[in-house]
Design an enzyme around this catalytic site. Structure first.
Site, short mmCIF file in Angstrom:
data_model
loop_
_atom_site.label_atom_id
_atom_site.label_comp_id
_atom_site.label_asym_id
_atom_site.label_seq_id
_atom_site.Cartn_x
_atom_site.Cartn_y
_atom_site.Cartn_z
N THR A 26 0.82 -1.21 0.00
CA THR A 26 0.00 0.00 0.00
C THR A 26 0.86 1.27 0.00
OG1 THR A 26 -1.79 -1.07 1.13
CG2 THR A 26 -1.57 1.27 1.56
N ARG A 50 -13.73 -7.82 -0.52
CA ARG A 50 -13.03 -7.50 0.74
C ARG A 50 -12.53 -6.05 0.71
NH1 ARG A 50 -7.62 -5.64 2.07
NH2 ARG A 50 -7.11 -6.39 4.13
N VAL A 51 -12.82 -5.31 1.75
CA VAL A 51 -12.30 -3.95 1.88
C VAL A 51 -11.38 -3.93 3.09
CG1 VAL A 51 -12.90 -1.54 2.30
CG2 VAL A 51 -14.34 -2.92 0.80
N GLY A 52 -10.20 -3.35 2.93
CA GLY A 52 -9.24 -3.29 4.03
C GLY A 52 -9.35 -1.99 4.81
N ASP A 53 -8.28 -1.67 5.51
CA ASP A 53 -8.27 -0.48 6.37
C ASP A 53 -8.04 0.81 5.59
OD1 ASP A 53 -5.68 -1.50 5.73
OD2 ASP A 53 -4.82 -0.09 7.17
N THR A 67 -0.07 1.04 6.71
CA THR A 67 0.05 -0.06 5.75
C THR A 67 0.26 -1.35 6.51
OG1 THR A 67 1.43 -1.03 4.02
CG2 THR A 67 2.53 0.52 5.49
N GLY A 68 -0.34 -2.41 6.04
CA GLY A 68 -0.20 -3.69 6.72
C GLY A 68 -1.43 -4.54 6.56
N GLY A 75 -4.74 -5.24 6.89
CA GLY A 75 -5.80 -4.26 7.14
C GLY A 75 -6.79 -4.63 8.24
#
Ligand code: ASP
Length: 314
Positions: A183, A211-214, A234-235, A237
């Protein structure tokens, strides 16, 4: 506004073991890109541009570089498709815009900014976000803009690992330590003492469709408040969403009057202790002080503090 405000800027290109950066040539390629984009951001801020402009422009340039997992370099989901998430936040007003699960747009961070300025919403997703992009006249790019041989090979590898994970039924195996969470993000502090943050991603390789991340979630992957700080993360999520880590760092500053360094350290401790989170973040506080933290082996990032020399690090 502080009369002595001197701009600061930080950008990142993802955290992880970065085992994909095996040789000097690849390392130089990453470091050069971060350096070049920092210098672009410096120009914006030196010419009196806002933190929001600097964050958006730096994030856009990172999206345009295929070595990063955002924009044209986005990783592929379980169906072999690109689904990108992005967000931007203005510390002056807590104005925020985000898009999730979108495809066919070169610069998701710019669409996120349009959501912030041209709609009455904070987040638009999938088809609705694309309809909004059309409404705003944002140009579509063809599928060929995204799919690189590297990304296809990476998906194949992740699919194999996923199968291994099912065999062992161990969730830890799902996201391996050598996975690159590439990211991108940018946080900026302008000459008027304003803060802004932007984050953009293709997500995680082989993620489920939808899927939605952070990254597009205000308070998790991105946060900016002039009273406290600007954060981009970043990581992995899911761990950043469950700890609302960007807002938690901001709250450490708000409630405990910590500086960027102390608040980032407290955030990393919290992320580790609560969910054993994997990743990192960049933070600029309300005095323009820069800090970064990570629980992974590395994070590609760089900064310019108070108008000084650019520093670039893995
Ligand atoms: N945080 C991103 C996500 O979970 C991935 C990354 O940082 O590379 O979607």
């Amino acid at each position: 506004m502080t009369a002595t405000a001197r701009y600061s800027l930080m950008i990142h290109g993802g955290a992880g073991a970065l085992d994909n950066v095996k040789d000097q040539k690849t390392a130089v390629r990453y470091l050069d890109s971060v350096q070049r984009i920092l210098e672009h951001g410096r120009e914006v801020l030196e010419l009196g541009g806002s933190a929001l402009q600097a964050a958006e422009q730096c994030a856009s340039l990172l999206e345009d570089d295929p070595i990063f997992n955002a924009g044209c370099g986005s990783v592929l989901n379980e169906d072999g498709h690109v689904e990108m998430d992005a967000a931007i936040m203005d510390g002056r007003t807590l104005g925020a815009g985000a898009v999730a699960a979108i495809d066919g747009i070169a610069n998701p961070v710019q669409l996120a900014r349009l959501v912030m300025t041209e709609s009455e919403h904070v987040m638009l997703i999938a088809d609705g976000a694309m309809r909004f992009a059309d409404h705003c006249g944002v140009e579509r790019v063809p599928a060929s803009y995204f799919y690189t041989e590297d990304r296809i090979a990476q998906l194949k590898e992740a699919r194999l690992r996923h199968k291994m994970m099912l065999d062992h039924e161990s969730p830890e195996d799902c996201v391996c330590e050598d996975q690159k969470y590439g990211t991108i993000g940018a946080v900026a502090y302008d000459m008027e003492g304003n803060l802004a943050a932007a984050t953009s991603t293709g997500g995680i390789v082989n993620k489920r469709q939808g899927r939605v991340g952070d990254s597009p979630i205000v308070g998790a992957g991105v946060y900016a408040d002039n009273e406290t700080c600007a954060v981009s993360t970043t990581g992995y999520g899911e761990e950043f969403m469950r700890t609302v880590i960007a807002k938690t760092i901001s709250d450490f500053i708000y409630m405990k009057e910590l500086d960027a360094e102390e608040a980032t350290r407290a955030g990393i401790d919290y992320l580790r202790r609560k969910v054993n989170g994997r990743g990192g973040m960049i933070v600029i506080d309300n005095q323009g002080r820069c800090a970064s933290g990570m629980t992974t082996k590395k994070m590609i990032h760089g900064w310019i503090e108070h108008g000084g020399e650019a520093v670039v690090r893995f």
